[in-house]
Design a protein around this motif. Structure first.
Motif, PDB file in Angstrom:
ATOM      1  N   LYS A   1      -0.303 -10.457   9.315  1.00  8.16           N
ATOM      2  CA  LYS A   1       1.195 -10.318   9.703  1.00  8.16           C
ATOM      3  C   LYS A   1       1.879 -10.262   8.039  1.00  8.16           C
ATOM      4  O   LYS A   1       2.890  -9.591   8.106  1.00  8.16           O
ATOM      5  CB  LYS A   1       1.598 -11.740  10.113  1.00  8.16           C
ATOM      6  CG  LYS A   1       1.561 -11.546  11.403  1.00  8.16           C
ATOM      7  CD  LYS A   1       3.264 -11.007  12.132  1.00  8.16           C
ATOM      8  CE  LYS A   1       3.104 -11.108  13.457  1.00  8.16           C
ATOM      9  NZ  LYS A   1       3.165 -10.229  14.646  1.00  8.16           N
TER      10      LYS A   1
ATOM     11  N   ALA B   1       2.073  -7.032   6.456  1.00  8.65           N
ATOM     12  CA  ALA B   1       3.309  -6.116   7.521  1.00  8.65           C
ATOM     13  C   ALA B   1       4.529  -6.342   6.930  1.00  8.65           C
ATOM     14  O   ALA B   1       5.160  -5.089   6.939  1.00  8.65           O
ATOM     15  CB  ALA B   1       3.289  -6.521   8.825  1.00  8.65           C
ATOM     16  N   LYS B   2       4.912  -6.984   6.216  1.00 10.24           N
ATOM     17  CA  LYS B   2       6.253  -7.529   5.467  1.00 10.24           C
ATOM     18  C   LYS B   2       6.758  -6.285   4.691  1.00 10.24           C
ATOM     19  O   LYS B   2       7.662  -5.631   5.067  1.00 10.24           O
ATOM     20  CB  LYS B   2       6.239  -8.614   4.822  1.00 10.24           C
ATOM     21  CG  LYS B   2       6.567  -9.867   5.737  1.00 10.24           C
ATOM     22  CD  LYS B   2       7.962  -9.964   5.884  1.00 10.24           C
ATOM     23  CE  LYS B   2       8.235  -9.991   7.247  1.00 10.24           C
ATOM     24  NZ  LYS B   2       7.756 -11.022   8.205  1.00 10.24           N
ATOM     25  N   ASN B   3       6.104  -6.252   3.519  1.00  9.34           N
ATOM     26  CA  ASN B   3       6.602  -5.222   2.411  1.00  9.34           C
ATOM     27  C   ASN B   3       5.785  -3.988   2.805  1.00  9.34           C
ATOM     28  O   ASN B   3       6.019  -2.770   2.046  1.00  9.34           O
ATOM     29  CB  ASN B   3       6.279  -5.660   1.060  1.00  9.34           C
ATOM     30  CG  ASN B   3       7.409  -5.184   0.067  1.00  9.34           C
ATOM     31  OD1 ASN B   3       8.302  -4.221   0.844  1.00  9.34           O
ATOM     32  ND2 ASN B   3       7.164  -5.101  -1.102  1.00  9.34           N
ATOM     33  N   GLU B   4       5.064  -3.809   3.869  1.00 10.91           N
ATOM     34  CA  GLU B   4       4.331  -2.599   3.950  1.00 10.91           C
ATOM     35  C   GLU B   4       4.756  -1.636   4.971  1.00 10.91           C
ATOM     36  O   GLU B   4       5.806  -1.878   5.597  1.00 10.91           O
ATOM     37  CB  GLU B   4       2.633  -3.149   4.290  1.00 10.91           C
ATOM     38  CG  GLU B   4       2.090  -3.793   2.939  1.00 10.91           C
ATOM     39  CD  GLU B   4       1.573  -2.888   2.203  1.00 10.91           C
ATOM     40  OE1 GLU B   4       1.752  -2.940   0.892  1.00 10.91           O
ATOM     41  OE2 GLU B   4       0.766  -1.912   2.328  1.00 10.91           O
TER      42      GLU B   4
END
Lengths: 626, 326
Positions: free
Chosen positions: B156, B159-162
């Motif tokens: 998770k 997924a944030k900055n990606e």
């Protein structure tokens, strides 16, 4: 792709119906239901033969009319062979649509007498007369919850939409629990909300070699041959400087002369200001370095850019200026598409935690069925997409999909004030400005654009020939009296009517706020009155000195009730009513019924009411309000 | 560094094979350990005869007889090269003329030593989009339509900055199982089709051959309405009508004025319209609820900053863009 088996069609005037259609489309995509989404006017008529499920969302416009994009394609003026024109043909068999499952959702406002007539007309024709099968009874939403499916519930239009969506998804999921891909049967599972759905066509870096470098040239647009260019020759404020409202007399010269009649309108294609475009680029900093690089579309120009044509010199800066409506209030479908791009921790003062917070808030705006928070944050203060992006710095938008998630700048309509088919078209435009809790004054996108136009500037426009035909008898007998009732900028089409010398017996009822501030076209009208061309009656609602007794147009009508009754009953007068929508047209209507009763000697309301209805039927009572 | 090294060859180089040999020797000298060198003609990659493996090479060298100023390279291959490099991998031989394409394709430009590009250590923003895959498959006509959509990232956090995942249209190719409604036989349809044939200009639906729209709806028609009683629990604040006479509009205006004067109390205007947000206002230190600086979406009702943009605490806020009419 079997996308022609499911179709979502909308008829939309202000964009609400189109947005609900986009939301439904979004959910169908996530469930892997291939489908098409278009305005009713753009839907290829014969596709309905292959269609199995059709979902129709439409608002009602004018006097119970279908929105323009039901009748017309979005580009060109073609009304021929659109789905609706074919379905209206008389000789059709009553089983023409018996292969079709259909559901209707109407958006209306019960303060208008012909509430939700558009969806009822569509329903009557397609289901009752042509044999389509409704998968559930149609839903009608009412903006003020006095009628329709949400009557007396206090629920907004959204709750009716969500019910519509729920029923459709439920029906389809039950019917098609599995999906077949290349012959293989898979269980139908919903795609995660975090995944962005790639549109059919999107932007990519273009080829520098065929880039037209000079920017001094007028911008060129491709794909819509019905659009015209006009040169501004006058942009004059006609209310006094100290008055709060700025009303413009805007005149431009047609480059190729298009015929028009009184009552016709001009669609103006606005652009964003260079400053606002720069502001946008500075918020999405990664766009800045390629803002002027040539781009192209992977699979052709998207349909949404057809109306008015797509800018030829495709760059991000130009797309933002000419096509992206980032000064509009974001709708839920905008958040639905962009929330997943809230990933940029580097611009978060409080790092990861704040990024998550923003992401969650955006998700809420996108999917929360109770839209109160979104309403309070965006609609109430009239906050723009640009301002949302400035508040939510975690959003890092991919430029290549911009036409997919960003609403497209749409033309705005203005009534023509100049005389019939004059090569110099004049409009009367009230510049929209108002205050909300946001520090910056709110401005209408198009009227702000208009307010800045200078002589010699070029505008892009289309002449819209309205079905508002002039009364036929008037063509043969110019002595039939015309009663023109037009408070405020409602005067615009009346000026065209008067200047066109269509009628020898004009009675104009004009009202505004303060005589010395906003008596529009004062000298011209007083001159007409003096020369006997028209009879002029005025009133001013906030002017104790010049209009102490009479405030509103209906007040003068009532004062002149014997004259009015005589003109209507004995001389077969035609009434034109134009101006702001809301209570004005209702008050005027009530007043006229009252006049007919009192001075026209009809015995009761019902009889007077019937007479007025007959007038409408016989094209003797026209109303154009906005 | 691990991974093989790729030499891309401009076709004109084949006339001067010594240039290629020199290059190979030069590369070997720079690496202490033995390295695997692969070489391809650039046109082989351009026409698709050779397909490069993704995340494979640690270095790519492009050799061409052209001078630095006149290097001409197919732009669409820059993304392909980027994909074939491992993160941190380098590309030599292209010039600043392709800077934009480099940046767009996830390269960083480096002037350390010999001018070169470095593939950024994060995956390309839309890397997972399978754009290339879907494009190439549609172009070659090899229907490599995978029924699956992209799987969610396992972590998770990542997924944030990606990259945000993108599902392509080909992911939803779907055929409705024909069932009940297939009752309409094709004969039926061709019968119906004749009504859809273009009949020229008079088919605009307004002529005598069309039904009148007015006849489609009876004034009292309100049948077929389903009441919606479920739904939300919260009640919406009322909106004032356009021509409100009940006082709601005045109430709203009052509220706006109140908020505006509140804003005035926390803003200090300077000559340049630069405005500092004043945290000395009693009880409104940023430590209070901590949400004041985050923007209206997160502010409490009654917050004195309502209506102001999000800001960084203690920093001057440039209000020149937002205060032009006040």
């Amino acid at each position: 792709m079997s996308s022609n088996k499911i179709a979502i069609l909308y008829g939309s005037e202000t964009g609400n119906a189109a947005d609900f259609a986009a939301i439904l489309s979004h959910h169908l995509h996530r469930l892997h239901f291939a489908h098409s989404l278009s305005s009713m006017g753009d839907y290829p008529a014969a596709d309905i033969l292959k269609c199995r499920y059709m979902f129709v969302i439409s608002s009602t416009t004018g006097q119970g009319d279908l929105p323009r994009n039901v009748h017309e394609m979005s580009y060109g003026e073609d009304r021929t062979n659109t789905l609706w024109s074919v379905l209206k043909k008389k000789n059709l068999p009553n089983d023409l649509l018996d292969h079709l499952n259909i559901a209707f959702f109407g958006l209306g406002d019960s303060s208008y007498p012909k509430f939700n007539y558009a969806i009822r007309k569509l329903h009557q024709r397609m289901v009752v007369q042509l044999g389509a099968t409704e998968i559930f009874e149609r839903l009608e939403a009412d903006d003020i919850s006095m009628a329709g499916s949400n009557r007396d519930t206090g629920l907004g239009i959204e709750s009716v939409y969500f019910e519509f969506e729920k029923r459709i998804l439920q029906h389809l999921k039950e019917k098609f629990p599995n999906r077949k891909v290349n012959g293989e049967v898979l269980k139908r599972e919903e795609l995660s909300e975090e995944i962005y759905l790639e549109p059919k066509t999107y932007l990519k870096m273009g080829d520098t070699s065929n880039m037209r470098k000079e920017n001094a040239h007028e911008p060129k647009f491709m794909g819509d041959y019905s659009i015209s260019n006009g040169k501004i020759i006058k942009n004059l404020r006609i209310t006094s400087e100290e008055h709060f409202q700025d009303v413009r007399q805007l005149t431009f010269k047609q480059d190729d002369i298009k015929p028009y009649s009184p009552g016709d309108t001009i669609a103006i294609y606005p652009t964003n200001t260079d400053e606002d475009v720069q502001r946008f680029l500075e918020v999405q900093t990664h766009w800045l370095e390629i803002a002027d690089e040539p781009l192209s579309f992977t699979d052709g120009i998207p349909n949404s850019l057809n109306d008015g044509g797509c800018i030829e010199n495709l760059t991000l800066r130009n797309l933002l200026k000419y096509h992206c409506d980032f000064n509009s209030i974001p709708k839920p479908s905008f958040f639905m598409k962009i929330w997943t791009f809230a990933t940029d921790v580097s611009r978060m003062e409080r790092g990861e935690e704040q990024c998550t917070q923003q992401r969650e808030k955006l998700h809420e705006f996108a999917f929360e069925q109770d839209m109160q928070d979104l309403y309070d944050y965006c609609n109430r203060p009239r906050r723009s997409i640009l301002e949302v992006l400035e508040d939510f710095l975690s959003i890092r938008l991919p430029w290549k999909y911009v036409i997919d998630y960003m609403p497209v700048l749409k033309p705005r309509l203005f009534s023509i004030s100049s005389s019939k088919s004059n090569s110099e078209i004049e409009l009367t435009v009230a510049i929209v400005k108002y205050k909300t809790i946001l520090r910056k004054l709110r401005r209408g996108v198009c009227t702000n654009y208009i307010s800045k136009l200078r002589n010699e500037d070029t505008i892009r426009y289309k002449v819209i020939n309205n079905s508002l035909h002039l009364n036929k008898q008037l063509e043969h007998n110019r002595d039939i009296p015309c009663i023109l009732i037009s408070p405020g900028v409602g005067i615009a089409p009346m000026m065209s009517l008067i200047r066109s010398d269509i009628c020898n017996n004009v009675h104009l009822f004009f009202g505004n706020r303060v005589k010395d501030c906003d008596f529009l076209y004062r000298s011209e009208l007083e001159q007409f009155d003096k020369s006997g061309k028209i009879k002029l009656y005025t009133c001013f609602s906030r002017d104790e000195i010049n209009s102490p007794e009479l405030k509103y147009v209906q007040d003068i009508l009532w004062e002149k009730k014997d004259l009015i009754a005589n003109l209507i009953i004995d001389n077969q007068a035609v009434i034109y009513l134009c101006g702001s929508s809301g209570k004005m047209p209702i008050q005027v209507r009530i007043t006229i019924v009252e006049i007919l009763k009192k001075s026209g000697h009809f015995k009761d309301d019902k009889e007077a009411e019937t007479y007025l209805k007959d007038m409408e039927k016989n094209n003797r009572y026209f109303q154009e309000t906005w | 560094m691990k991974g093989p090294i790729l030499i891309l060859i401009h076709p004109a180089i084949t006339t001067t094979p010594e240039v290629l040999e020199e290059k190979k020797i030069g590369i070997s000298k720079q690496h202490a350990t033995e390295v695997v060198i692969e070489q391809y003609l650039i046109n082989k990659i351009n026409d698709g005869t050779v397909v490069l493996e993704t995340s494979n090479y640690s270095e790519i060298h492009y050799i061409t007889p052209e001078s630095d100023e006149s290097v001409s390279f197919p732009k669409k291959l820059i993304g392909v090269l980027s994909d074939s490099l491992i993160p941190g991998g380098t590309l030599y031989g292209l010039t600043n003329a392709y800077k934009i394409d480099a940046l767009v394709n996830n390269f960083e430009i480096s002037d350390v030593g010999v001018y070169h590009w470095v593939k950024k250590n994060i995956s390309k923003e839309t890397k997972s989009v399978s754009l290339l895959a879907s494009n190439s498959s549609s172009e070659s006509g090899v229907g490599k339509k995978l029924p699956m959509f992209k799987k969610m990232p396992l972590f998770k956090k990542a997924a944030k900055n990606e990259p945000v995942e993108i599902a392509t249209a080909s992911d939803e190719v779907d055929e409705l199982d024909d069932d009940d409604a297939s009752s309409s036989s094709s004969g039926d349809m061709s019968n119906k089709a004749k009504y859809f044939e273009s009949v020229g200009a008079d088919s605009n639906g307004d002529g005598d051959t069309s039904v009148s729209e007015d006849d489609l709806v009876a004034v009292t028609d309100s049948t077929g309405i389903t009441m919606i009683t479920c739904g939300k629990t919260k009640t919406r604040k009322k909106r004032a009508c356009k021509d409100c006479t009940c006082g709601l509009k005045e109430e709203n205006e009052e509220e706006i004025n109140k908020i505006t004067s509140q804003q005035d109390r926390v803003l200090k205007f300077s000559a340049e319209e630069l405005t500092e947000v004043d945290f000395t206002v009693e009880g409104k230190k940023v430590g209070g609820c901590g949400s004041c600086s985050l923007g209206d979406a997160f502010r409490c009702s009654g917050c004195p900053y309502l209506g102001l943009p999000a800001f960084k605490p203690g920093q001057a806020v440039n209000l020149s863009s937002i205060s032009d009419d006040l």
